[in-house]
Design an enzyme around this catalytic site. Structure first.
Site, PDB file in Angstrom:
ATOM      1  N   ASP A  11      22.909   4.009 -20.648  1.00 27.50           N
ATOM      2  CA  ASP A  11      23.463   2.618 -20.071  1.00 27.50           C
ATOM      3  C   ASP A  11      25.137   2.756 -20.104  1.00 27.50           C
ATOM      4  OD1 ASP A  11      20.442   1.971 -18.165  1.00 27.50           O
ATOM      5  OD2 ASP A  11      20.943   0.775 -19.292  1.00 27.50           O
TER       6      ASP A  11
ATOM      7  N   SER B 115      26.995  -6.380 -27.585  1.00 28.25           N
ATOM      8  CA  SER B 115      26.268  -5.232 -27.764  1.00 28.25           C
ATOM      9  C   SER B 115      25.292  -4.104 -26.560  1.00 28.25           C
ATOM     10  CB  SER B 115      25.910  -5.028 -29.022  1.00 28.25           C
ATOM     11  OG  SER B 115      25.008  -5.633 -29.350  1.00 28.25           O
ATOM     12  N   LYS B 116      25.013  -3.205 -26.321  1.00 26.46           N
ATOM     13  CA  LYS B 116      24.362  -3.162 -25.174  1.00 26.46           C
ATOM     14  C   LYS B 116      22.466  -3.203 -26.112  1.00 26.46           C
ATOM     15  CE  LYS B 116      25.580   0.856 -23.913  1.00 26.46           C
ATOM     16  NZ  LYS B 116      25.690   2.413 -23.283  1.00 26.46           N
ATOM     17  N   ARG B 117      22.506  -3.591 -27.405  1.00 28.93           N
ATOM     18  CA  ARG B 117      21.374  -3.586 -28.107  1.00 28.93           C
ATOM     19  C   ARG B 117      21.288  -5.548 -28.379  1.00 28.93           C
ATOM     20  NH1 ARG B 117      20.536  -4.609 -33.496  1.00 28.93           N
ATOM     21  NH2 ARG B 117      23.553  -4.156 -34.422  1.00 28.93           N
TER      22      ARG B 117
END
Length: 513
Positions: free
Chosen positions: A23, A259-261
């Site tokens: 993404d 962060s995407k995580r």
């Protein structure tokens, strides 16, 4: 290979160059906004380049998401893989033949060398350096060796990479458009060509920015430590470097990097899923690391368009302190934008969320759309996000006997709820509503309007039962909407009509015994 720097572009050329590894990150939009604001102000060109050399993490759907989300935000580009341009191709994976001559020149000039060290040897080397608390970096085992000489030593692999040969006196300072003179650590012997034949970021970005005539490289501050490597490559290749501008990183409230995580809002697709308006997101990103303009009265102007932002943009105003990603501020902004929308525009934007939630079908009827317009007028002040609309709108499209009463609404009913419902039913039954197609005369005699509904209910419940207005209509709200909090009650009753309103009041009354 271009042997010398082409004549400088007459106008600025900036780029955003994300990697399609999942993404798209909100940071891509953040960088694109600042790049594009400057480009449009200076009447330059904005380039979208896809840096897809990391094949291990490559995600085929990510590139399409990138186009979709940036276009949704209105951050459009002049050149790119999807629209073409004079410097095509704009995907690095399609430019492999472009990089090879640069690598060969660096090797021939003694600025780069082949390295045959295996992954296992490099891991053991780093582990040893860390144990001895030594600086980590390649130990140059392969420097000056032929393939045959290196093959006789441990940790050899058949397919080499190519590394920079960084001199001891490598420059470690550079000028930054935002930060002034910046110091960075001395670089190590960075890999510039991987064993699979793909360049690393460091080589590809220098070659592409040169060949595409990029005048300003605007990127996150995490790349400051890499800039001396890039400056070296420009020097070795006899190229004029662009101007560098390193933006501060977006931070959570605890100052950690987004962060995407860990943070769903790091995904650019999340904002549309949640129901943010694109103009509100762009406005919000423009408030990060940048001061709001001042109004005539000296107060901050926090709501502005991209055109406003671009017109007065200046790199000198960028704040290098990492901005806090304040979602409460974004929610507030989004609510402001929702309330400013024309009712038809807002209804159109709500429709996809209502269809996804199953409130409306794929092809709603004209009657359903007309009702939606009326409902939209009621709920615009009650939403911060478009995704909140289905819960508010659904009661207007469900059958009276299928309306679900939320448990918290049911639990909030007082002992006098049956009496309140009885009084309301009697009062509303007394309002005249002509049957059938209404003539002009009949329409004038129709009493089912919000003002008359309110007057009848206030007379029956507030005055007739002596209840405070704040508490009087809770049971009616629950019966009509199924919720404790709902769109304006009397206007909701007008939209539902007398038949449905009475059916819902009678249903709840019967359930209360």
């Amino acid at each position: 290979m271009t042997e010398q720097t082409p004549s400088a572009p007459s106008r600025p050329r900036l780029r955003v160059a994300p990697s399609p590894t999942g993404d798209p990150h909100v940071g891509t939009a953040y960088m694109a906004l600042f790049n594009l604001a400057f480009v449009r102000q200076q009447e330059g060109s904005f380039v979208l380049r896809v840096e897809d050399t990391d094949r291990a993490r490559f995600d085929a759907t990510s590139e399409a998401q990138l186009y979709d989300t940036l276009s949704w935000l209105g951050l459009t580009w002049d050149e790119g893989p999807d629209v073409g341009g004079p410097y095509a191709p704009y995907r690095q994976s399609e430019r492999l033949d472009t990089y090879r001559p640069y690598v060969e020149r660096l090797i021939a000039d003694g600025h780069a060398y082949h390295c045959w060290c295996s992954t296992e040897r490099l891991s053991a080397m780093r582990e040893r350096q860390q144990k001895l608390k030594q600086p980590t970096g390649y130990d140059r085992m392969c420097v000056g060796k032929t393939r045959e000489e290196r093959a006789e030593l441990e940790g050899f692999t058949e397919t080499p990479v190519v590394r920079m040969l960084v001199p001891e006196d490598a420059p470690t300072t550079f000028e930054d458009v935002i930060r002034g003179t910046v110091s960075a650590p001395r670089p190590d012997d960075q890999v510039i060509l991987k064993a699979d034949g793909f360049p690393t970021y460091h080589l590809a970005v220098v070659v592409d920015d040169h060949e595409m005539g990029i005048t300003h490289v605007v990127r996150g501050e995490e790349w400051i430590s890499s800039t001396p490597k890039h400056v070296l490559l420009y020097q070795w290749l006899g190229l004029t470097p662009p101007k560098f501008a390193h933006m501060p990183l977006l931070r959570n409230e605890n100052k950690s990097k987004i962060s995407k995580r860990k943070n769903p809002w790091a995904r650019l697709t999340w904002f549309r899923e949640q129901g943010y308006l694109p103009e509100a997101v762009v406005n919000f990103l423009g408030l990060l690391a940048y001061p709001p303009a001042k109004g005539e009265d000296g107060t901050d102007v926090e709501k502005f368009t991209f055109a406003d932002f671009s017109r007065d943009f200046a790199w000198s105003k960028v704040n290098t302190v990492g901005p806090i990603f304040d979602l409460k501020k974004l929610d507030w902004l989004n609510g402001q934008y929702i309330r400013d929308l024309d009712v038809d525009d807002l209804a159109g934007r709500l429709l996809p969320y209502l269809q996804t939630a199953g409130v409306l079908g794929e092809n709603p009827s004209l009657g359903e759309l007309a009702r939606l317009r009326s409902i939209t007028e009621l709920i615009s002040t009650r939403m911060a996000l478009l995704s909140e609309a289905p819960a508010l709108v659904a009661p207007f499209y469900v059958a009276d006997d299928e309306l679900k009463i939320a448990q918290d609404a049911r639990d909030g009913l007082k002992d006098d709820a049956p009496a309140v419902l009885d009084a309301a039913i009697t009062a509303l039954e007394g309002l005249h509503v002509p049957d059938g197609v209404l003539s002009a005369e009949a329409r004038e005699g129709n009493q089912w309007h919000a003002e008359q509904i309110e007057a009848a209910l206030r007379a029956a419940i507030v005055e007739g039962m002596g209840l405070k207005p704040r508490l009087a209509f809770g049971p009616l709200r629950t019966a009509v909407s199924g919720q404790r909090i709902s769109p304006p009650l009397f206007e909701s009753m007008e939209i539902l009509g007398q038949h449905s309103t009475l059916a819902r009041l009678r249903r709840l009354r019967s359930e209360l015994g």
